[in-house]
Design a protein around this motif. Structure first.
Motif, PDB file in Angstrom:
ATOM      1  N   ASP A 165     -49.369  66.178  36.667  1.00 40.81           N
ATOM      2  CA  ASP A 165     -48.336  66.333  37.091  1.00 40.81           C
ATOM      3  C   ASP A 165     -48.106  67.366  36.217  1.00 40.81           C
ATOM      4  O   ASP A 165     -49.279  68.040  35.123  1.00 40.81           O
ATOM      5  N   ALA A 166     -47.244  68.662  36.010  1.00 41.84           N
ATOM      6  CA  ALA A 166     -47.675  69.645  34.607  1.00 41.84           C
ATOM      7  C   ALA A 166     -46.922  68.653  33.173  1.00 41.84           C
ATOM      8  O   ALA A 166     -46.929  67.615  33.037  1.00 41.84           O
ATOM      9  N   LEU A 167     -47.950  69.380  32.228  1.00 42.39           N
ATOM     10  CA  LEU A 167     -47.950  69.062  30.843  1.00 42.39           C
ATOM     11  C   LEU A 167     -47.188  69.210  30.038  1.00 42.39           C
ATOM     12  O   LEU A 167     -47.484  70.714  29.918  1.00 42.39           O
ATOM     13  N   PRO A 168     -46.316  68.505  29.312  1.00 40.53           N
ATOM     14  CA  PRO A 168     -44.868  68.892  28.685  1.00 40.53           C
ATOM     15  C   PRO A 168     -45.809  69.770  27.802  1.00 40.53           C
ATOM     16  O   PRO A 168     -47.055  68.923  26.549  1.00 40.53           O
ATOM     17  N   GLN A 169     -45.098  71.195  26.938  1.00 38.64           N
ATOM     18  CA  GLN A 169     -45.301  71.447  25.724  1.00 38.64           C
ATOM     19  C   GLN A 169     -45.371  70.701  24.233  1.00 38.64           C
ATOM     20  O   GLN A 169     -44.271  71.544  23.634  1.00 38.64           O
ATOM     21  N   ARG A 170     -46.146  69.829  23.579  1.00 35.45           N
ATOM     22  CA  ARG A 170     -44.683  69.186  22.413  1.00 35.45           C
ATOM     23  C   ARG A 170     -44.934  69.948  21.833  1.00 35.45           C
ATOM     24  O   ARG A 170     -44.059  69.964  20.988  1.00 35.45           O
ATOM     25  N   THR A 171     -45.903  70.967  21.033  1.00 32.89           N
ATOM     26  CA  THR A 171     -46.431  72.008  20.002  1.00 32.89           C
ATOM     27  C   THR A 171     -46.396  73.128  20.614  1.00 32.89           C
ATOM     28  O   THR A 171     -47.079  73.203  21.737  1.00 32.89           O
ATOM     29  N   LEU A 172     -46.558  74.350  20.149  1.00 31.97           N
ATOM     30  CA  LEU A 172     -47.066  75.291  20.185  1.00 31.97           C
ATOM     31  C   LEU A 172     -48.523  75.284  20.650  1.00 31.97           C
ATOM     32  O   LEU A 172     -49.149  76.436  20.680  1.00 31.97           O
ATOM     33  N   ARG A 173     -49.237  74.371  19.774  1.00 31.41           N
ATOM     34  CA  ARG A 173     -51.000  74.226  19.373  1.00 31.41           C
ATOM     35  C   ARG A 173     -51.188  73.724  21.407  1.00 31.41           C
ATOM     36  O   ARG A 173     -52.157  72.869  21.155  1.00 31.41           O
ATOM     37  N   THR A 174     -50.068  72.388  21.731  1.00 34.14           N
ATOM     38  CA  THR A 174     -50.722  72.169  22.575  1.00 34.14           C
ATOM     39  C   THR A 174     -51.402  72.275  23.688  1.00 34.14           C
ATOM     40  O   THR A 174     -50.969  73.636  24.229  1.00 34.14           O
ATOM     41  N   ILE A 175     -52.838  71.932  24.192  1.00 36.79           N
ATOM     42  CA  ILE A 175     -53.391  72.589  25.441  1.00 36.79           C
ATOM     43  C   ILE A 175     -53.149  71.904  26.802  1.00 36.79           C
ATOM     44  O   ILE A 175     -52.949  70.796  26.582  1.00 36.79           O
ATOM     45  N   ILE A 197     -55.521  68.972  16.574  1.00 48.93           N
ATOM     46  CA  ILE A 197     -54.722  69.563  15.531  1.00 48.93           C
ATOM     47  C   ILE A 197     -53.397  70.179  16.205  1.00 48.93           C
ATOM     48  O   ILE A 197     -53.373  71.516  16.832  1.00 48.93           O
ATOM     49  N   GLY A 198     -53.074  69.730  15.762  1.00 51.68           N
ATOM     50  CA  GLY A 198     -51.383  70.078  15.900  1.00 51.68           C
ATOM     51  C   GLY A 198     -50.955  69.641  16.897  1.00 51.68           C
ATOM     52  O   GLY A 198     -49.679  71.137  17.273  1.00 51.68           O
ATOM     53  N   GLU A 199     -51.732  69.724  18.297  1.00 48.76           N
ATOM     54  CA  GLU A 199     -50.903  69.784  19.465  1.00 48.76           C
ATOM     55  C   GLU A 199     -49.906  68.785  20.193  1.00 48.76           C
ATOM     56  O   GLU A 199     -49.309  68.139  20.590  1.00 48.76           O
ATOM     57  N   ASN A 200     -50.079  67.593  19.090  1.00 47.48           N
ATOM     58  CA  ASN A 200     -48.474  66.341  19.355  1.00 47.48           C
ATOM     59  C   ASN A 200     -47.963  66.340  18.194  1.00 47.48           C
ATOM     60  O   ASN A 200     -46.311  66.794  18.371  1.00 47.48           O
ATOM     61  N   GLU A 201     -48.133  66.611  16.726  1.00 49.90           N
ATOM     62  CA  GLU A 201     -47.532  67.123  16.041  1.00 49.90           C
ATOM     63  C   GLU A 201     -48.010  67.958  15.165  1.00 49.90           C
ATOM     64  O   GLU A 201     -49.307  68.310  14.419  1.00 49.90           O
ATOM     65  N   GLU A 202     -46.323  69.121  14.762  1.00 45.31           N
ATOM     66  CA  GLU A 202     -47.794  70.339  13.787  1.00 45.31           C
ATOM     67  C   GLU A 202     -47.524  69.780  12.100  1.00 45.31           C
ATOM     68  O   GLU A 202     -47.901  69.005  11.957  1.00 45.31           O
ATOM     69  N   GLY A 203     -48.893  69.996  12.062  1.00 50.62           N
ATOM     70  CA  GLY A 203     -50.038  70.601  11.012  1.00 50.62           C
ATOM     71  C   GLY A 203     -50.359  69.450  11.133  1.00 50.62           C
ATOM     72  O   GLY A 203     -51.050  68.590   9.578  1.00 50.62           O
ATOM     73  N   THR A 204     -51.024  68.381  11.735  1.00 53.71           N
ATOM     74  CA  THR A 204     -51.007  67.173  11.724  1.00 53.71           C
ATOM     75  C   THR A 204     -53.009  67.156  12.402  1.00 53.71           C
ATOM     76  O   THR A 204     -52.382  68.608  13.604  1.00 53.71           O
ATOM     77  N   MET A 205     -53.640  65.664  12.362  1.00 55.11           N
ATOM     78  CA  MET A 205     -55.087  66.233  12.767  1.00 55.11           C
ATOM     79  C   MET A 205     -55.211  64.466  12.791  1.00 55.11           C
ATOM     80  O   MET A 205     -54.569  64.051  12.098  1.00 55.11           O
ATOM     81  N   CYS A 206     -55.569  64.494  14.205  1.00 52.14           N
ATOM     82  CA  CYS A 206     -55.758  63.114  14.359  1.00 52.14           C
ATOM     83  C   CYS A 206     -57.001  62.858  15.489  1.00 52.14           C
ATOM     84  O   CYS A 206     -57.831  64.094  16.293  1.00 52.14           O
ATOM     85  N   MET A 207     -58.220  62.006  15.201  1.00 53.12           N
ATOM     86  CA  MET A 207     -59.591  61.539  15.220  1.00 53.12           C
ATOM     87  C   MET A 207     -59.307  60.267  15.852  1.00 53.12           C
ATOM     88  O   MET A 207     -58.834  59.589  15.204  1.00 53.12           O
ATOM     89  N   GLY A 208     -59.676  60.281  17.282  1.00 54.03           N
ATOM     90  CA  GLY A 208     -59.594  58.957  18.356  1.00 54.03           C
ATOM     91  C   GLY A 208     -60.533  58.714  18.736  1.00 54.03           C
ATOM     92  O   GLY A 208     -61.644  59.359  19.097  1.00 54.03           O
ATOM     93  N   VAL A 209     -61.257  57.520  19.150  1.00 54.36           N
ATOM     94  CA  VAL A 209     -61.790  56.737  19.844  1.00 54.36           C
ATOM     95  C   VAL A 209     -62.405  55.355  20.508  1.00 54.36           C
ATOM     96  O   VAL A 209     -60.918  54.132  20.000  1.00 54.36           O
ATOM     97  N   ALA A 210     -62.547  55.850  21.911  1.00 50.02           N
ATOM     98  CA  ALA A 210     -62.212  54.344  22.479  1.00 50.02           C
ATOM     99  C   ALA A 210     -63.046  53.330  22.348  1.00 50.02           C
ATOM    100  O   ALA A 210     -63.443  53.389  22.223  1.00 50.02           O
ATOM    101  N   ILE A 211     -62.671  51.669  23.105  1.00 50.72           N
ATOM    102  CA  ILE A 211     -61.787  50.937  22.987  1.00 50.72           C
ATOM    103  C   ILE A 211     -62.892  50.706  23.897  1.00 50.72           C
ATOM    104  O   ILE A 211     -61.999  50.726  24.995  1.00 50.72           O
ATOM    105  N   LEU A 212     -64.154  50.092  24.282  1.00 51.62           N
ATOM    106  CA  LEU A 212     -64.356  49.640  25.766  1.00 51.62           C
ATOM    107  C   LEU A 212     -65.462  48.514  25.698  1.00 51.62           C
ATOM    108  O   LEU A 212     -64.878  47.921  25.074  1.00 51.62           O
TER     109      LEU A 212
END
Length: 265
Positions: A165-175, A197-212
């Motif tokens: 589906d069309a992907l919403p642009q959350r911030t100016l940096r959302t890919i 980095i800043g894709e979901n919330e301006e000025g923030t960085m988030c690092m995520g790892v999946a639980i398998l």
């Protein structure tokens, strides 16, 4: 201050339908229209409509031969999902708390819900400039490190469906370009960590790892969220390493808890 619900916002028919569902669930065995209507003191015509509606939605099952109603597949799925989420939270919380104490940054636990992630646990930083997410809130899967971490481990057909589906642009940096997202996901699959980095919330960085799970399927993800300026090049590798250690521990706990729940012959 009263904690009672405001009657102005209660939808009567919905409340009665839920009472019908609860009455059948409490029985533990199939029940008839007459039995439920008598126990609840409701008109049979009304109860009949509730029973039919709940059956059509999959929350009840109707046995035409016996003219009896019992709990359906969707009702059982809800109960199972609740237990699974609770088990996931119990297995993940110690690790989330430990990482939060070590770095004093917000730690998150989320699961996939269609093309969003839903936060099922958050331990907030005590420092200024905390994140906006709250337990129960949803964010797009493509704009979060949590979502990217899960996407990177999903089978290709499932990932393609979620990004169709069309992907919403959350911030100016959302890919939002699929080719760029796929490149991100390939890097996340190789490194074992997704970073936004800043894709979901301006000025923030988030690092995520999946639980398998035991088959390598991503059942959830954990992350660290912080203002971008606080995640220095020195501290970032430590954060990533701790997240990866934590997900390994959580996966092992989940596998162990599932084994303990297997029936004994």
């Amino acid at each position: 201050m009263s904690t009672e619900p405001d009657d102005r916002y209660i939808v009567g028919p919905v409340l009665k339908a839920l009472k019908v569902l609860d009455a059948i669930a409490q029985k533990g065995h199939p029940a008839s229209l007459t039995t439920i209507a008598t126990e609840l003191g409701l008109p049979k015509t009304s109860v009949f409509r509730y029973l039919r509606t709940l059956s059509a939605a999959g929350f009840l099952t109707y046995d035409a031969n016996r003219d009896r109603y019992s709990v359906g597949i969707r009702f059982r799925a809800l109960a199972t999902a609740d237990k699974s989420i609770q088990r996931l939270r119990e297995c993940a919380m110690p690790a989330l708390a430990e990482i939060n104490r070590e770095f004093n940054e917000t730690t998150n636990l989320a699961v996939l819900a269609e093309n969003h992630v839903v936060y099922i646990d958050i331990i907030e930083s005590t420092r200024a400039l905390r994140m906006q997410a709250r337990i129960g809130s949803r964010d797009p899967v493509h704009s979060t490190a949590l979502g990217k971490a899960i996407l990177a481990r999903l089978p290709l057909d499932e990932r393609t469906q979620l990004l169709s589906d069309a992907l919403p642009q959350r911030t100016l940096r959302t890919i939002t370009q699929l080719k760029t997202i796929e490149k991100q996901l390939a890097e996340a699959a190789t490194s074992g960590v997704a970073i936004e980095i800043g894709e979901n919330e301006e000025g923030t960085m988030c690092m995520g790892v999946a639980i398998l799970n035991e088959t390598g399927y991503p059942v959830a993800a954990i992350s660290i969220s912080a203002p971008e300026r606080r995640v220095t090049t020195e501290i970032r590798p430590r954060m990533i390493a701790r997240l990866q250690e934590a997900t390994t521990q959580i996966s092992q706990k989940l596998a162990s808890s599932q084994l303990q729940q297997l029936p004994v012959d």
